[in-house]
Write a protein that holds these residues in place. Structure first.
Motif, PDB file in Angstrom:
ATOM      1  N   ALA A 100       0.803  -1.100   0.152  1.00 40.64           N
ATOM      2  CA  ALA A 100       0.014  -0.088   0.017  1.00 40.64           C
ATOM      3  C   ALA A 100       0.894   1.149   0.091  1.00 40.64           C
ATOM      4  O   ALA A 100       0.512   2.067  -0.591  1.00 40.64           O
ATOM      5  CB  ALA A 100      -0.954   0.050   1.406  1.00 40.64           C
ATOM      6  N   GLU A 101       2.156   1.154   0.575  1.00 41.10           N
ATOM      7  CA  GLU A 101       2.748   2.420   0.737  1.00 41.10           C
ATOM      8  C   GLU A 101       3.717   2.605  -0.642  1.00 41.10           C
ATOM      9  O   GLU A 101       3.663   3.798  -0.758  1.00 41.10           O
ATOM     10  CB  GLU A 101       3.853   2.038   2.063  1.00 41.10           C
ATOM     11  N   ALA A 102       4.140   1.741  -1.178  1.00 49.18           N
ATOM     12  CA  ALA A 102       4.629   1.639  -2.407  1.00 49.18           C
ATOM     13  C   ALA A 102       3.542   2.361  -3.616  1.00 49.18           C
ATOM     14  O   ALA A 102       3.876   3.172  -4.200  1.00 49.18           O
ATOM     15  CB  ALA A 102       5.150   0.253  -2.951  1.00 49.18           C
ATOM     16  N   ASN A 103       2.173   1.809  -3.378  1.00 49.35           N
ATOM     17  CA  ASN A 103       1.110   2.400  -4.196  1.00 49.35           C
ATOM     18  C   ASN A 103       0.854   3.633  -4.008  1.00 49.35           C
ATOM     19  O   ASN A 103       0.806   4.501  -4.902  1.00 49.35           O
ATOM     20  CB  ASN A 103       0.303   1.234  -4.459  1.00 49.35           C
ATOM     21  N   GLU A 104       0.758   4.215  -2.700  1.00 56.97           N
ATOM     22  CA  GLU A 104       0.676   5.426  -2.494  1.00 56.97           C
ATOM     23  C   GLU A 104       1.729   6.234  -2.956  1.00 56.97           C
ATOM     24  O   GLU A 104       1.346   7.429  -3.686  1.00 56.97           O
ATOM     25  CB  GLU A 104       0.560   5.608  -0.996  1.00 56.97           C
ATOM     26  N   GLY A 105       2.928   6.038  -2.770  1.00 59.82           N
ATOM     27  CA  GLY A 105       3.973   6.784  -3.497  1.00 59.82           C
ATOM     28  C   GLY A 105       3.851   6.758  -5.059  1.00 59.82           C
ATOM     29  O   GLY A 105       4.245   7.779  -5.700  1.00 59.82           O
ATOM     30  N   ALA A 106       3.629   5.772  -5.738  1.00 61.81           N
ATOM     31  CA  ALA A 106       3.207   5.731  -7.037  1.00 61.81           C
ATOM     32  C   ALA A 106       2.157   6.776  -7.467  1.00 61.81           C
ATOM     33  O   ALA A 106       2.277   7.459  -8.317  1.00 61.81           O
ATOM     34  CB  ALA A 106       2.859   4.285  -7.640  1.00 61.81           C
ATOM     35  N   VAL A 107       1.204   6.899  -6.660  1.00 61.79           N
ATOM     36  CA  VAL A 107       0.118   7.789  -6.934  1.00 61.79           C
ATOM     37  C   VAL A 107       0.644   9.311  -6.779  1.00 61.79           C
ATOM     38  O   VAL A 107       0.417  10.228  -7.601  1.00 61.79           O
ATOM     39  CB  VAL A 107      -1.185   7.755  -6.197  1.00 61.79           C
ATOM     40  N   LYS A 108       1.343   9.598  -5.648  1.00 63.05           N
ATOM     41  CA  LYS A 108       2.118  10.798  -5.270  1.00 63.05           C
ATOM     42  C   LYS A 108       3.158  11.333  -6.360  1.00 63.05           C
ATOM     43  O   LYS A 108       3.104  12.267  -6.934  1.00 63.05           O
ATOM     44  CB  LYS A 108       3.026  10.688  -4.240  1.00 63.05           C
ATOM     45  N   LEU A 109       3.889  10.028  -7.003  1.00 64.67           N
ATOM     46  CA  LEU A 109       4.658  10.379  -8.056  1.00 64.67           C
ATOM     47  C   LEU A 109       3.894  10.816  -9.276  1.00 64.67           C
ATOM     48  O   LEU A 109       4.540  12.003  -9.906  1.00 64.67           O
ATOM     49  CB  LEU A 109       5.597   9.185  -8.157  1.00 64.67           C
ATOM     50  N   ALA A 110       2.948  10.263  -9.829  1.00 64.37           N
ATOM     51  CA  ALA A 110       2.103  10.326 -10.835  1.00 64.37           C
ATOM     52  C   ALA A 110       1.648  11.790 -10.755  1.00 64.37           C
ATOM     53  O   ALA A 110       1.572  12.670 -11.481  1.00 64.37           O
ATOM     54  CB  ALA A 110       1.057   9.478 -11.061  1.00 64.37           C
ATOM     55  N   ARG A 111       1.136  12.236  -9.396  1.00 61.99           N
ATOM     56  CA  ARG A 111       0.456  13.708  -9.413  1.00 61.99           C
ATOM     57  C   ARG A 111       1.511  14.818  -9.379  1.00 61.99           C
ATOM     58  O   ARG A 111       1.394  15.645  -9.905  1.00 61.99           O
ATOM     59  CB  ARG A 111      -0.063  13.559  -7.962  1.00 61.99           C
ATOM     60  N   ARG A 112       2.899  14.328  -8.964  1.00 64.97           N
ATOM     61  CA  ARG A 112       3.888  15.173  -8.993  1.00 64.97           C
ATOM     62  C   ARG A 112       4.198  15.875 -10.289  1.00 64.97           C
ATOM     63  O   ARG A 112       4.509  16.854 -10.575  1.00 64.97           O
ATOM     64  CB  ARG A 112       5.011  14.936  -8.015  1.00 64.97           C
ATOM     65  N   TRP A 113       4.293  14.474 -11.136  1.00 68.98           N
ATOM     66  CA  TRP A 113       4.522  14.630 -12.464  1.00 68.98           C
ATOM     67  C   TRP A 113       3.543  15.416 -13.148  1.00 68.98           C
ATOM     68  O   TRP A 113       3.818  16.270 -14.374  1.00 68.98           O
ATOM     69  CB  TRP A 113       4.811  13.268 -13.089  1.00 68.98           C
ATOM     70  N   GLY A 114       2.339  15.195 -12.965  1.00 69.88           N
ATOM     71  CA  GLY A 114       1.230  15.717 -13.474  1.00 69.88           C
ATOM     72  C   GLY A 114       0.932  17.266 -13.211  1.00 69.88           C
ATOM     73  O   GLY A 114       0.818  18.262 -14.135  1.00 69.88           O
ATOM     74  N   SER A 115       1.611  17.534 -11.892  1.00 68.28           N
ATOM     75  CA  SER A 115       1.674  19.332 -11.569  1.00 68.28           C
ATOM     76  C   SER A 115       2.673  19.907 -12.317  1.00 68.28           C
ATOM     77  O   SER A 115       2.456  20.890 -12.770  1.00 68.28           O
ATOM     78  CB  SER A 115       1.563  19.110 -10.032  1.00 68.28           C
ATOM     79  N   ARG A 116       3.621  19.077 -12.607  1.00 70.84           N
ATOM     80  CA  ARG A 116       4.726  19.823 -13.561  1.00 70.84           C
ATOM     81  C   ARG A 116       4.556  19.593 -15.058  1.00 70.84           C
ATOM     82  O   ARG A 116       4.710  20.680 -15.425  1.00 70.84           O
ATOM     83  CB  ARG A 116       6.116  18.983 -13.249  1.00 70.84           C
ATOM     84  N   HIS A 117       4.090  18.740 -15.556  1.00 72.80           N
ATOM     85  CA  HIS A 117       4.174  18.435 -17.028  1.00 72.80           C
ATOM     86  C   HIS A 117       2.915  18.270 -17.458  1.00 72.80           C
ATOM     87  O   HIS A 117       2.697  18.235 -18.734  1.00 72.80           O
ATOM     88  CB  HIS A 117       5.012  17.082 -17.286  1.00 72.80           C
TER      89      HIS A 117
END
Ligand code: PLP
Length: 393
Positions: A100-117
């Motif tokens: 669950a923690e790795a998947n949360e991290g995956a969603v955070k990373l995708a959202r971070r990328w989405g906020s930038r790009h």
């Protein structure tokens, strides 16, 4: 009435057994009865119970360095990341403690990328019946019926599509969609396989729409499906990959992997007290080096073929519905809702019990150790026949 477990918060109904020892494919209870274990910590114990590889890695690392703090590099953290990069073809690794923690991290990373790009795109599309973990956000990401209600209000930003229905994904994509998250084999849903054609179309569609593809390989990764990773079966390259269960071989360890272009967390955006701690990383390194060897994976595929053929024979002889799976993640479908009764009968067999899982009332799931022997597979099949005979008689 038994008081077993009365100090624990009740979270599930457990059999009245206390397990005290495990070796390889076998688990022993307090009464000294042996069980052939085809659950293996929920597809976790890649090398079976207490393999020397893990006990020695734990002992050596615990004598050397337990925890210097997540603010410092440590040698096993670096070596495990390098090993994962080498076997997966991904570029960057974040280590954590649970799926669950790795998947949360995956969603955070995708959202971070989405906020930038992607102009703030943040929605993640996942699949009906899917399972991604038990944190609030991962319950939102999961497609388990009812899970949107029991702890409401739930985190938002998760849309649902149907597995193997590319139109349903295309319709769910909006300008706010940043990623699609998929299990190539939905484990908790009952070993439901994604079609290769669907996965190829999904990769093409997500590329075309600048949407990331997150592969949740918490259950399917690290040899479970007969390749190092299930995405290799499907011959697609996800943008983000999560691993957990089998990666630790029985200890709590997970990983989030991404391509270089997604390496976009700012310092402080992501972390965790135990993330990358050397004790668990040392175990993960030993597991990856052992399980991702071509010769080991060939052996997993041979045992999977043997198990599948044996289960197909059982399906024919007992008039069951069918057998399916990928590698050593397999399920048998019953014509009735007797799977829990078969699980109970299998455990109660004497003198040797059999441990199975029923993810659905009509479904048995088998997830043996990846290094189970040919004889142990045959013994498991014979015990399963006996349990089925008792219940379906
Ligand atoms: C088990 C599982 C998880 C959750 O992992 P935890 O370690 O229990 O948090 C997430 N995704 C999939 C596909 C799983 O099978």
């Amino acid at each position: 009435m038994s008081l077993l477990g009365h100090d624990l918060i009740t979270i599930t109904q457990r059999p009245e057994t206390v397990f005290v020892e495990g070796h390889g494919a076998w688990l022993m209870d307090e009464q000294g009865k042996r069980h052939l274990d085809l659950i293996q910590g929920w597809a976790v114990n890649s090398l079976g119970h207490s393999p020397a590889l893990i006990t020695e890695a734990l002992l050596a690392q615990s004598r050397r360095l337990l925890n210097p703090s997540p603010a410092y590099f440590n040698r096993p953290m670096l070596d495990l990341a390098a090993a994962l990069v080498r076997v997966s073809g991904f570029d960057r690794v974040f280590l954590a403690n649970s799926g669950a923690e790795a998947n949360e991290g995956a969603v955070k990373l995708a959202r971070r990328w989405g906020s930038r790009h992607r102009g703030g795109a943040h929605e993640v599309i996942s699949f009906e019946q899917g399972f991604h973990g038990r944190t609030l956000a991962m319950m939102s990401a999961s497609g388990k019926p009812g899970w949107d209600r029991i702890y409401a209000p739930m985190p938002t930003g998760f849309a649902k599509a149907r597995l193997n229905d590319i139109e349903s994904v295309a319709q769910a994509i909006t300008p706010q969609t940043v990623a699609v998250m998929i299990e190539f084999v939905q484990g908790e849903a009952g070993v439901v396989l994604a079609d290769p054609g669907f996965v190829r179309e999904l990769r093409a569609l997500t590329r075309e729409r600048s949407v990331l593809l997150i592969a949740d390989e918490v259950q399917t990764g690290v040899g479970r499906c007969g390749q190092a990773f299930a995405f290799q079966h499907y011959d697609v390259e996800p943008d983000i990959l999560t691993l957990a269960k089998g990666l630790g071989g029985g200890v709590p360890l997970s990983a989030l992997l991404c391509r270089e272009g997604l390496n976009c967390f700012e310092p402080g955006d992501q972390g965790g007290t135990f993330c990358g701690a050397p004790l668990m990383a040392a175990v993960g390194l030993a597991i990856v080096n052992e399980v991702c060897r071509p010769a080991f994976l060939a052996e997993v595929r041979a045992r999977a073929e043997q198990l599948s053929a044996g289960l197909q024979a059982i399906v024919r002889d007992h008039g069951l519905v069918g057998e399916r799976g990928l590698g050593l993640l397999r399920a048998v479908e019953l014509p009735s809702n007797d799977a829990p009764a078969v699980v109970a009968a299998a455990q109660a067999l004497s003198p040797v019990g059999l441990l199975l899982n029923a993810p659905r009332p009509h479904l048995l799931r088998l997830m043996p150790a990846l290094n189970i022997s040919a004889d142990e597979v045959d013994e498991g099949l014979a015990l399963l026949r006996e349990a089925l005979r008792q219940v379906l008689a």
